[in-house]
Design an enzyme around this catalytic site. Structure first.
Site, PDB file in Angstrom:
ATOM      1  N   LYS A 196       0.853  -1.180   0.000  1.00  0.00           N
ATOM      2  CA  LYS A 196       0.000   0.000   0.000  1.00  0.00           C
ATOM      3  C   LYS A 196       0.889   1.230   0.000  1.00  0.00           C
ATOM      4  CE  LYS A 196      -3.653   2.185   2.724  1.00  0.00           C
ATOM      5  NZ  LYS A 196      -4.569   2.001   3.860  1.00  0.00           N
ATOM      6  N   LYS A 249      -2.168  -1.581  -3.898  1.00  0.00           N
ATOM      7  CA  LYS A 249      -3.055  -0.419  -3.824  1.00  0.00           C
ATOM      8  C   LYS A 249      -2.238   0.856  -3.869  1.00  0.00           C
ATOM      9  CE  LYS A 249      -5.937   1.832  -0.427  1.00  0.00           C
ATOM     10  NZ  LYS A 249      -6.230   1.922   0.952  1.00  0.00           N
TER      11      LYS A 249
HETATM   12  C1  PBG Z   1      -7.610   2.860   5.709  1.00  0.00           C
HETATM   13  C2  PBG Z   1      -7.841   2.752   4.259  1.00  0.00           C
HETATM   14  C3  PBG Z   1      -7.641   3.739   3.268  1.00  0.00           C
HETATM   15  C4  PBG Z   1      -8.105   3.204   2.064  1.00  0.00           C
HETATM   16  C5  PBG Z   1      -8.520   1.911   2.331  1.00  0.00           C
HETATM   17  N1  PBG Z   1      -8.341   1.649   3.683  1.00  0.00           N
HETATM   18  C6  PBG Z   1      -7.200   5.133   3.356  1.00  0.00           C
HETATM   19  C7  PBG Z   1      -5.865   5.551   3.783  1.00  0.00           C
HETATM   20  O1  PBG Z   1      -4.925   4.765   3.891  1.00  0.00           O
HETATM   21  O2  PBG Z   1      -5.789   6.733   4.037  1.00  0.00           O
HETATM   22  C8  PBG Z   1      -8.126   3.948   0.748  1.00  0.00           C
HETATM   23  C9  PBG Z   1      -9.187   3.531  -0.190  1.00  0.00           C
HETATM   24  C10 PBG Z   1      -9.511   4.503  -1.259  1.00  0.00           C
HETATM   25  O3  PBG Z   1      -8.874   5.578  -1.448  1.00  0.00           O
HETATM   26  O4  PBG Z   1     -10.480   4.222  -1.985  1.00  0.00           O
HETATM   27  N2  PBG Z   1      -6.356   2.581   6.174  1.00  0.00           N
HETATM   28 ZN    ZN Z   2      -5.591   3.388   8.307  1.00  0.00          ZN
END
Ligand code: PBG
Ligand code: ZN
Length: 327
Positions: A196, A249
């Site tokens: 991520k 992601k």
């Molecule tokens: C929470 C989380 C996030 C997303 C999924 N789970 C946001 C972040 O890390 O700030 C992002 C999903 C999206 O942008 O559609 N940790």
């Molecule tokens: Zn988070």
């Protein structure tokens, strides 16, 4: 082309039936996971400003939505909760009467044939909007990991079919695996947000989940957008810790990473087409600058072509409709 005129690549493009025969990649409904946001209250359905067509829903509306998703043949949803109370340690994330736990129970009572995946993180539940417990500005890794394990267990106790840790703390997959096994949930898979990135594409999500950090950013745990080898180290360590599905992601700007992860780990691979990717396609479509449907399907095909076995996307219902109408 050295072999011209013997080889004519256009030969396979004239007839649509031939094009259908040779097509390598196709999106099916079985590839889709639909993200949903649940909020406290009754009859609440708030459209997210930066994500037209995406809503924060109270539990009663969410249950109706899940019935529709099930009827459309989308196999799975992933749930995000916005709690009534936020505090320093995100207590509502692992409260058996928390928003997600109540939502899961309500869906499971009324919707029988829908896979429920839950996002496991603390940022929606903490008053400061960070993904873990803080000591000053620092997110405490190991303290956070034990709370995430509690959160995952409480989601399973409420009836979740799969958990998806999105926090990027070190060691959380093995802690969650151990906690689930200890409580008898040996059969529940973990879909790890293994790779991520610290991405600007999450902006609209933070409106939807009300999880913008009060100060600072997420660069101390999410990955540097410039790195690729590190993505493999992240993915490998999650597999070793017991992850069943590896997620990359965002998706569209990281197709190279999806391909590398798929090729090097041979694991079921998920890709999250995140909020910013959705917002860009929606916005340009609204302005009439692109053909929204066409670009949307093209974005999904490219993610699958890169190696994703499944795609988390806010377009899941739209894509399902298009897939049905092409039959
Ligand atoms: C929470 C989380 C996030 C997303 C999924 N789970 C946001 C972040 O890390 O700030 C992002 C999903 C999206 O942008 O559609 N940790
Ligand atoms: Zn988070």
């Amino acid at each position: 082309m050295a072999n011209y005129p013997i080889q004519r690549l256009r030969r396979l493009r004239y007839n649509p039936k031939v094009r259908d025969l040779i097509r390598e990649t196709e999106i099916t409904k079985n590839d889709l996971i639909y993200p949903l946001f649940v909020v406290p209250g009754e009859d609440v359905k708030n459209e997210v400003k930066s994500m037209p067509g995406v809503y924060q829903m109270s539990i009663n509306i969410l249950v109706e939505e899940c019935k529709e998703v099930e009827k459309m043949g989308v196999p799975a949803v992933i749930l995000f909760g916005i709690p009534e109370h936020k505090d320093e340690v995100g207590s509502d994330a692992y409260n058996e009467n928390g928003i997600i736990q109540r939502a899961i129970r309500a869906i499971k009572t009324e919707v029988k044939d829908l896979l429920i995946i839950t996002d496991v993180c603390l940022c929606e539940y903490t008053s400061h909007g960070h993904c873990g417990v803080l000591d000053g500005d620092n997110i405490l890794n190991d303290e956070t990991v034990s709370l995430l394990a509690k959160e995952a267990v409480s989601h399973c106790q409420a009836g979740a079919d799969m958990v998806a840790p999105s926090d990027m703390m070190d060691g959380r997959v093995s802690a969650i695996r151990k906690a689930l096994d200890y409580k008898g949930y040996t059969h529940i898979p973990i879909m790890s947000y293994a790779v991520k990135y610290a991405s600007g594409y999450y902006g609209p999500f933070r409106d939807a989940a009300e999880s913008t950090p009060a100060f600072g950013d997420r660069r101390s745990h999410q990955m540097d957008i410039a790195n690729t080898d590190e993505a493999l180290r992240e993915a490998k360590s999650d597999v070793e810790e017991g992850a069943d599905i590896i997620m990359v992601k965002p998706a569209g700007a990281y197709l190279d990473i999806i391909r590398r992860v798929k090729d090097s780990l041979n694991m079921p691979t998920a890709a999250y087409q995140v909020s910013g990717e959705y917002a860009m396609i929606k916005a340009a479509g609204k302005l009439g600058w692109i053909d929204e449907e066409r670009v949307m399907m093209e974005s999904l095909v490219s993610i699958k072509r890169a190696g994703a076995d499944m795609i988390l996307t806010y377009f899941a219902k739209d894509a399902a409709r298009i897939i049905d109408s092409n039959k």
